[in-house]
Write a protein that holds these residues in place. Structure first.
Motif, PDB file in Angstrom:
ATOM      1  N   GLY A  35       0.811  -1.208   0.000  1.00 31.72           N
ATOM      2  CA  GLY A  35       0.000   0.000   0.000  1.00 31.72           C
ATOM      3  C   GLY A  35       0.842   1.255   0.000  1.00 31.72           C
ATOM      4  O   GLY A  35       2.048   1.224   0.186  1.00 31.72           O
ATOM      5  N   ARG A  36       0.193   2.394  -0.216  1.00 28.29           N
ATOM      6  CA  ARG A  36       0.841   3.697  -0.124  1.00 28.29           C
ATOM      7  C   ARG A  36       0.213   4.442   1.039  1.00 28.29           C
ATOM      8  O   ARG A  36      -0.937   4.860   0.969  1.00 28.29           O
ATOM      9  N   ALA A  37       0.940   4.577   2.124  1.00 33.15           N
ATOM     10  CA  ALA A  37       0.414   5.225   3.312  1.00 33.15           C
ATOM     11  C   ALA A  37       0.339   6.734   3.121  1.00 33.15           C
ATOM     12  O   ALA A  37       0.934   7.306   2.206  1.00 33.15           O
ATOM     13  N   ALA A  38      -0.400   7.407   4.016  1.00 34.10           N
ATOM     14  CA  ALA A  38      -0.548   8.859   3.957  1.00 34.10           C
ATOM     15  C   ALA A  38      -0.608   9.422   5.368  1.00 34.10           C
ATOM     16  O   ALA A  38      -1.018   8.741   6.314  1.00 34.10           O
ATOM     17  N   SER A  39      -0.191  10.671   5.494  1.00 34.87           N
ATOM     18  CA  SER A  39      -0.318  11.405   6.749  1.00 34.87           C
ATOM     19  C   SER A  39      -1.489  12.369   6.610  1.00 34.87           C
ATOM     20  O   SER A  39      -1.567  13.132   5.639  1.00 34.87           O
ATOM     21  N   PHE A  40      -2.408  12.321   7.598  1.00 40.55           N
ATOM     22  CA  PHE A  40      -3.625  13.120   7.482  1.00 40.55           C
ATOM     23  C   PHE A  40      -4.157  13.430   8.872  1.00 40.55           C
ATOM     24  O   PHE A  40      -4.374  12.525   9.684  1.00 40.55           O
ATOM     25  N   ARG A  41      -4.314  14.717   9.166  1.00 43.02           N
ATOM     26  CA  ARG A  41      -4.871  15.183  10.428  1.00 43.02           C
ATOM     27  C   ARG A  41      -4.196  14.557  11.642  1.00 43.02           C
ATOM     28  O   ARG A  41      -4.839  14.076  12.570  1.00 43.02           O
ATOM     29  N   GLY A  42      -2.869  14.569  11.613  1.00 41.79           N
ATOM     30  CA  GLY A  42      -2.098  14.144  12.770  1.00 41.79           C
ATOM     31  C   GLY A  42      -1.967  12.656  12.958  1.00 41.79           C
ATOM     32  O   GLY A  42      -1.430  12.195  13.973  1.00 41.79           O
ATOM     33  N   LYS A  43      -2.428  11.858  11.965  1.00 39.97           N
ATOM     34  CA  LYS A  43      -2.322  10.413  12.063  1.00 39.97           C
ATOM     35  C   LYS A  43      -1.740   9.839  10.775  1.00 39.97           C
ATOM     36  O   LYS A  43      -1.749  10.479   9.725  1.00 39.97           O
ATOM     37  N   LEU A  44      -1.251   8.611  10.887  1.00 34.60           N
ATOM     38  CA  LEU A  44      -0.837   7.841   9.726  1.00 34.60           C
ATOM     39  C   LEU A  44      -1.980   6.934   9.306  1.00 34.60           C
ATOM     40  O   LEU A  44      -2.675   6.365  10.155  1.00 34.60           O
ATOM     41  N   TRP A  45      -2.164   6.788   7.984  1.00 35.20           N
ATOM     42  CA  TRP A  45      -3.266   5.986   7.458  1.00 35.20           C
ATOM     43  C   TRP A  45      -2.750   5.073   6.357  1.00 35.20           C
ATOM     44  O   TRP A  45      -1.841   5.425   5.620  1.00 35.20           O
ATOM     45  N   ASN A  46      -3.357   3.894   6.237  1.00 36.11           N
ATOM     46  CA  ASN A  46      -3.027   2.986   5.152  1.00 36.11           C
ATOM     47  C   ASN A  46      -4.161   1.999   4.951  1.00 36.11           C
ATOM     48  O   ASN A  46      -4.982   1.801   5.848  1.00 36.11           O
ATOM     49  N   ILE A  47      -4.215   1.397   3.783  1.00 36.60           N
ATOM     50  CA  ILE A  47      -5.159   0.316   3.529  1.00 36.60           C
ATOM     51  C   ILE A  47      -4.374  -0.981   3.494  1.00 36.60           C
ATOM     52  O   ILE A  47      -3.351  -1.092   2.812  1.00 36.60           O
ATOM     53  N   LYS A  48      -4.824  -1.948   4.263  1.00 41.05           N
ATOM     54  CA  LYS A  48      -4.115  -3.212   4.352  1.00 41.05           C
ATOM     55  C   LYS A  48      -4.160  -3.944   3.020  1.00 41.05           C
ATOM     56  O   LYS A  48      -5.146  -3.892   2.289  1.00 41.05           O
ATOM     57  N   ARG A  49      -3.088  -4.635   2.717  1.00 40.17           N
ATOM     58  CA  ARG A  49      -2.948  -5.370   1.462  1.00 40.17           C
ATOM     59  C   ARG A  49      -4.080  -6.386   1.288  1.00 40.17           C
ATOM     60  O   ARG A  49      -4.440  -7.112   2.195  1.00 40.17           O
ATOM     61  N   ASN A  50      -4.643  -6.400   0.079  1.00 38.35           N
ATOM     62  CA  ASN A  50      -5.709  -7.331  -0.283  1.00 38.35           C
ATOM     63  C   ASN A  50      -6.891  -7.255   0.683  1.00 38.35           C
ATOM     64  O   ASN A  50      -7.437  -8.273   1.123  1.00 38.35           O
ATOM     65  N   SER A  51      -7.283  -6.043   1.021  1.00 38.17           N
ATOM     66  CA  SER A  51      -8.393  -5.868   1.957  1.00 38.17           C
ATOM     67  C   SER A  51      -9.123  -4.569   1.669  1.00 38.17           C
ATOM     68  O   SER A  51      -8.740  -3.795   0.790  1.00 38.17           O
ATOM     69  N   ASN A  52     -10.183  -4.331   2.441  1.00 38.00           N
ATOM     70  CA  ASN A  52     -10.857  -3.036   2.463  1.00 38.00           C
ATOM     71  C   ASN A  52     -10.805  -2.465   3.872  1.00 38.00           C
ATOM     72  O   ASN A  52     -11.708  -1.748   4.291  1.00 38.00           O
ATOM     73  N   GLU A  53      -9.726  -2.782   4.579  1.00 38.75           N
ATOM     74  CA  GLU A  53      -9.529  -2.313   5.947  1.00 38.75           C
ATOM     75  C   GLU A  53      -8.621  -1.087   5.953  1.00 38.75           C
ATOM     76  O   GLU A  53      -7.510  -1.128   5.415  1.00 38.75           O
ATOM     77  N   ILE A  54      -9.090  -0.005   6.547  1.00 41.64           N
ATOM     78  CA  ILE A  54      -8.286   1.198   6.707  1.00 41.64           C
ATOM     79  C   ILE A  54      -7.643   1.158   8.098  1.00 41.64           C
ATOM     80  O   ILE A  54      -8.333   1.115   9.115  1.00 41.64           O
ATOM     81  N   TRP A  55      -6.315   1.160   8.126  1.00 45.65           N
ATOM     82  CA  TRP A  55      -5.566   1.121   9.384  1.00 45.65           C
ATOM     83  C   TRP A  55      -5.026   2.505   9.705  1.00 45.65           C
ATOM     84  O   TRP A  55      -4.742   3.301   8.811  1.00 45.65           O
ATOM     85  N   THR A  56      -4.873   2.803  10.987  1.00 44.52           N
ATOM     86  CA  THR A  56      -4.394   4.124  11.398  1.00 44.52           C
ATOM     87  C   THR A  56      -3.491   4.024  12.621  1.00 44.52           C
ATOM     88  O   THR A  56      -3.553   3.037  13.374  1.00 44.52           O
ATOM     89  N   SER A  57      -2.639   5.029  12.805  1.00 45.61           N
ATOM     90  CA  SER A  57      -1.709   5.062  13.930  1.00 45.61           C
ATOM     91  C   SER A  57      -1.414   6.504  14.310  1.00 45.61           C
ATOM     92  O   SER A  57      -1.305   7.370  13.448  1.00 45.61           O
ATOM     93  N   ASN A  58      -1.248   6.741  15.588  1.00 48.52           N
ATOM     94  CA  ASN A  58      -0.847   8.063  16.076  1.00 48.52           C
ATOM     95  C   ASN A  58       0.668   8.221  16.117  1.00 48.52           C
ATOM     96  O   ASN A  58       1.174   9.342  16.104  1.00 48.52           O
ATOM     97  N   ASN A  59       1.393   7.093  16.193  1.00 47.21           N
ATOM     98  CA  ASN A  59       2.824   7.175  16.445  1.00 47.21           C
ATOM     99  C   ASN A  59       3.681   6.290  15.555  1.00 47.21           C
ATOM    100  O   ASN A  59       4.903   6.259  15.713  1.00 47.21           O
ATOM    101  N   GLY A  60       3.057   5.538  14.631  1.00 45.57           N
ATOM    102  CA  GLY A  60       3.816   4.647  13.779  1.00 45.57           C
ATOM    103  C   GLY A  60       4.174   3.335  14.435  1.00 45.57           C
ATOM    104  O   GLY A  60       4.713   2.435  13.794  1.00 45.57           O
TER     105      GLY A  60
END
Length: 268
Positions: A35-60
């Motif tokens: 996937g290609r992660a992104a930084s948005f509104r103070g969090k990290l975001w990504n979509i898990k491989r072969n899924s429709n799940e959006i994952w997020t993190s405050n600190n990586g």
């Protein structure tokens, strides 16, 4: 700058200057593999491989599922980016390696809406960047097909062909970014040339034989008023896009391929 995984890797590293790297996590599981992660509104975001799940993190380091989008096809190789204070997800492959030409948008990272089925990155081989209030994509060479088309969109719905055939040759594995009022395109395949454009229509050759030579598996980023070219083994920098100096010949992160790098909270 934050660096996520790579081929058969599952860790997270970060750096404030692209010279000193620190490991944040060794257990990012598999959500960063393609996937290609992104930084948005103070969090990290990504979509898990072969899924429709959006994952997020405050600190990586600590990751959790922010949302599951039932109406979205499971996918990989999508591009996620921030544009107009929203988070965007562009195309990708489905579970059967079929092309996806949909565009999704979210104002908060959790709630997603499909806004288009006409995304022109139909080859699944493309690079994207934001530039002067628009999303720009440059098509890559696909198996049996030659592409060097450029498209742009202000709203992710209506896409305009900026040029059907840019001045640079058709290629794969290049990278693009926006820097100092221009879109920069570097390398690809066996090429090392550097091109720039103010509008995606007219492209200018800036350098044919830059200092970094022939490289593979790299990321191009704009960070703290300079361009960074981060490879699987070294890091190069430039303040004009033409002249390059070696910034780090032995970065702390392990040798890898298909690394994923983004800027978050003033760090790489």
């Amino acid at each position: 700058i934050w660096s996520f995984g790579g081929y058969d890797q599952d860790w997270t590293w970060f750096s404030e200057d692209a010279e000193n790297w620190f490991q944040s996590s060794s257990e990012t599981k598999e959500q960063f593999l393609t996937g290609r992660a992104a930084s948005f509104r103070g969090k990290l975001w990504n979509i898990k491989r072969n899924s429709n799940e959006i994952w997020t993190s405050n600190n990586g380091l600590d990751w959790f599922i922010g949302s599951i989008i039932p109406d979205m096809s499971k996918r990989r190789h999508s591009i996620m980016l921030e544009h107009n204070d929203s988070l965007w997800l562009l195309g990708g492959y489905d579970e059967n390696s079929g092309s996806l030409n949909d565009v999704w948008v979210s104002s908060n990272g959790d709630d997603w809406q499909k806004v288009s089925d006409n995304f022109p990155g139909f080859t699944n081989y493309y690079e994207a960047t934001t530039h002067k209030g628009k999303i720009y994509i440059v098509l890559k060479e696909d198996t049996g097909n030659q592409f060097n088309k450029v498209y742009s969109s202000a709203d992710g719905i209506e896409w305009v062909e900026r040029t059907p055939q840019a001045e640079f040759s058709s290629r794969s594995f290049f990278k693009v970014t926006s820097y100092q009022g221009k879109i920069w395109l570097i390398g690809g395949d066996e090429t090392t040339d550097i091109w720039s454009s103010e509008d995606g229509e007219i492209w200018t050759l800036e350098a044919e034989d830059p200092e970094f030579g022939n490289i593979n598996h790299y990321v191009l980023k704009t960070f703290k008023d300079r361009l960074l070219l981060i490879t699987d083994e070294v890091v190069w920098q430039s303040t004009d896009g033409i002249n390059w100096t070696l910034l780090d010949s032995d970065p702390a992160y392990p040798t890898l391929v298909w690394l994923n790098v983004l800027i978050h909270d003033q760090e790489l």
